[in-house]
Design an enzyme around this catalytic site. Structure first.
Site, PDB file in Angstrom:
ATOM      1  N   THR A 223      -1.471  -1.024   2.354  1.00 48.17           N
ATOM      2  CA  THR A 223      -1.507  -2.556   2.662  1.00 48.17           C
ATOM      3  C   THR A 223      -1.173  -3.363   1.149  1.00 48.17           C
ATOM      4  O   THR A 223      -0.971  -2.594  -0.173  1.00 48.17           O
ATOM      5  CB  THR A 223      -3.047  -2.752   2.781  1.00 48.17           C
ATOM      6  OG1 THR A 223      -3.405  -2.093   3.764  1.00 48.17           O
ATOM      7  CG2 THR A 223      -3.055  -4.218   2.664  1.00 48.17           C
TER       8      THR A 223
ATOM      9  N   SER B 249     -10.762  -4.626   7.504  1.00 51.46           N
ATOM     10  CA  SER B 249     -11.452  -5.076   6.052  1.00 51.46           C
ATOM     11  C   SER B 249     -10.532  -5.970   5.430  1.00 51.46           C
ATOM     12  O   SER B 249     -11.013  -6.210   4.403  1.00 51.46           O
ATOM     13  CB  SER B 249     -11.564  -3.894   5.382  1.00 51.46           C
ATOM     14  OG  SER B 249     -12.404  -2.817   5.892  1.00 51.46           O
TER      15      SER B 249
END
Ligand code: GLU
Length: 607
Positions: free
Chosen positions: A415, A479
């Site tokens: 990410t 998340s």
């Protein structure tokens, strides 16, 4: 934080960081830009990301009159070239935008989605009747690939709020892909970490393991296939991705993974069809919002758990005066607050299209005040702690709590995050991913990009009570926590991080450092991190254990160094932020060390 205090801290930041030490800004996005600074201060717009070419791409767009949205898409597209193991058009993400004209914060949920034919037992090995081993077996699979949302996100953001078209904003990334960029240690290491997975696929190994080895540090790396794919998208728009030939190629890759005959990885096939791609839609939704010390903090609503979990943690912490405490005591409160919020995340948060998520309750001050009752200022609770009662709460301390639920955590540390502010005060906070570093390891042959393994963010084993169970057409719980903070309705901070489920604690800890603990934004990012996600031990960076380990053990915390099979690096997160002070001065701030250090740039560096 009251206004004058922010000003005071901003001044302290300026002194501590040394105005004039601003980043060198290229006249145009130099595709081989390697110079990087973690802090840049000035005006005219700012970009923070993990990578100098990507930040330069955003700055080039800002310099040429584009706004924060144009620059954010350009930066993201460049990250698809230079950070291909973390993000790209084969993945998804969450885009958050503050519009300076309207004062409104909006979001786009571009999360990857399970295909219509996704079975509940997709992650169970038919040969054994048990779940596939998580890594490398399950993550390296077609079964893990969700319908990508990144390109649809870019197009929607540009349509809604941008001033330039896709063709223009893809230009710097096309240059970087075709002229090449300089390989750094992080790129080489991430490639080597994925050697076995990449070797399983002819296209991936040909591109990233030429001659059987990862590209050498300092060599020039080009991705002509990706340049050609970006050119196609620049010409024909996202329909060239979601419909037609490329869509069919994505579906074929997922349903019949093109693996090498000699790999011993099982590479289970997946379920995406061309129709799933044609049906993909981003979701526009209101952000979560909480007030913290007089600031407004906006987060990403479900399908992300970022906004509710950071919001709830802040509401719990609001009950305590952290700024008057000794640092270990403040950190004890931070760790205990997140354990409570993670208990609620686990029990209640999933894709709201499938699960009734009590988003309002989880972010309400009253609920946070009630949850704060379970936080003992002197003693760490035994973990896991129990979730709260979202049906009956009144802000008063409840007599008893429910049963704790063991937390399963299979999220990974890939990410990337970027933050952008333009000269008009518009802000973007954008986190995007392909999940595991290297995603599924599979490239669409001849197209130059990796496909995600985002569906492994679902719980592996199906349980109808679990809000994050696998369902067809559903988005896995995330998340990712792009966050925007306003002060008196004016831009104050855009911030976010990668790091799987530690993203939430990383963003929260940085906010607490900045707002409560007297650090400037550069210090708040650099400070050592720890993450309590309702598990027996707190995961912490070695520097954190050295600094606070024994003091926190005295509260009853157990600390364990970061780094396991999912997170081999002993570091947590990689924040990229832009802060705006009350005079409009910009501070772009990235990591000084983690992941090899990030890149902060401003259009006009302060003298
Ligand atoms: N897949 C994770 C999520 O959506 C992010 C992965 C990461 O940061 O490594 O929360």
């Amino acid at each position: 934080m009251s206004r004058p205090r922010i000003r005071a801290l901003a001044c302290a930041a300026a002194l501590a960081l040394g105005l004039g030490a601003a980043s060198a800004v290229p006249a145009s996005a130099d595709p081989r830009q390697t110079e990087k600074d973690p802090i840049a201060q000035g005006s005219g717009g700012a970009v923070a990301s993990v990578d100098p070419q990507a930040s330069a791409a955003g700055i080039e767009i800002l310099r040429k009159g584009g706004n924060a949205v144009d620059a954010a898409v350009a930066t993201a597209a460049a990250l698809g070239v230079t950070e291909p193991y973390s993000a790209g058009i084969g993945g998804g993400g969450y885009f958050m935008y503050y519009n300076a004209k309207t004062g409104k914060v909006s979001t786009i949920d571009g999360r990857e989605t399970a295909p219509a034919a996704m079975p509940h037992d997709a992650f169970i090995d038919p040969a054994t009747g048990k779940p596939y081993n998580f890594t490398p077996e399950l993550v390296t699979s077609g079964a893990a690939v969700g319908v990508p949302g990144t390109l649809a996100t870019w197009q929607r953001a540009l349509d809604n709020w941008g001033t330039q078209d896709l063709k223009k904003v893809l230009h710097p990334a096309i240059q970087t892909a075709s002229r090449g960029f300089v390989v750094d240690t992080t790129f080489r290491e991430q490639t080597l970490d994925n050697k076995k997975r990449f070797e399983a696929f002819p296209d991936t190994s040909e591109l990233y393991l030429p001659g059987g080895d990862a590209p050498k540090v300092g060599s020039i790396f080009k991705n002509h296939d990706l340049a050609a794919t970006y050119r196609l998208l620049a010409k024909s728009g996202p329909k060239a991705f979601y419909q037609g030939e490329l869509a069919q190629e994505i579906a074929d890759t997922v349903t019949a993974p093109p693996k090498n005959a000699d790999t011993d990885l099982p590479v289970p096939a997946g379920f995406i069809t061309a129709k799933d791609l044609a049906d993909y839609a981003v979701v526009e939704q209101a952000p979560t919002k909480v007030e913290y010390r007089g600031l407004e903090v906006f987060g990403m609503a479900p399908s992300s758990s970022g906004g509710t979990t950071i919001g709830e943690s802040l509401n719990i912490l609001e009950q305590f005066d952290l700024s008057s405490m000794q640092t270990p005591s403040a950190l004890h409160h931070y760790l205990e607050a997140t354990a409570l919020a993670y208990a609620d995340r686990g029990k209640f948060v999933g894709d709201p299209a499938f699960v009734d998520v009590p988003t309002r309750t989880l972010t309400s001050q009253l609920f946070g005040a009630e949850r704060a009752c379970a936080l003992d200022p002197a003693r760490a609770a035994v973990k896991p702690v129990a979730p709260g009662d979202v049906e009956n709460f009144d802000g008063l301390c409840p007599a008893e709590t429910g049963a704790p639920v063991d937390e399963q955590d299979t999220e990974n540390v890939s990410t990337t995050h970027l933050s952008v502010v333009d000269r008009w005060g518009n802000m973007v906070s954008y986190t995007l991913t392909i999940e595991q570093t290297g995603g599924s390891g599979m490239m669409v042959p001849g197209r130059g990009f990796l496909l995600n393994n985002e569906l492994t963010d679902f719980s592996t084993v199906y349980n109808p009570e679990d809000p994050n169970r696998i369902d067809p057409g559903k988005r896995p719980r995330s998340s990712m926590s792009p966050t925007i903070v306003l002060r008196d309705g004016q831009p104050a901070l855009a911030i976010g991080s990668p790091g799987g489920s530690t993203i939430i604690t990383t963003v929260l800890q940085t906010l607490v450092n900045r707002i409560d603990l007297g650090m400037d934004i550069g210090q708040a990012i650099a400070a050592p991190r720890a993450s309590q996600r309702n598990t027996a031990a707190v995961t912490a960076e070695p520097e954190f254990i050295t600094a606070y380990g024994s003091a926190l053990e005295a509260f009853g915390h157990k600390l364990t160094p970061a780094g396991d099979s999912f997170t081999p690096q002993a570091e947590i997160g990689a924040v990229a932020a832009v802060e705006v002070d009350s005079h409009g001065k910009l501070t772009a701030a990235a990591e000084p060390v983690r992941r090899g250090g990030g890149s902060a740039m401003v259009v006009k560096p302060a003298k």
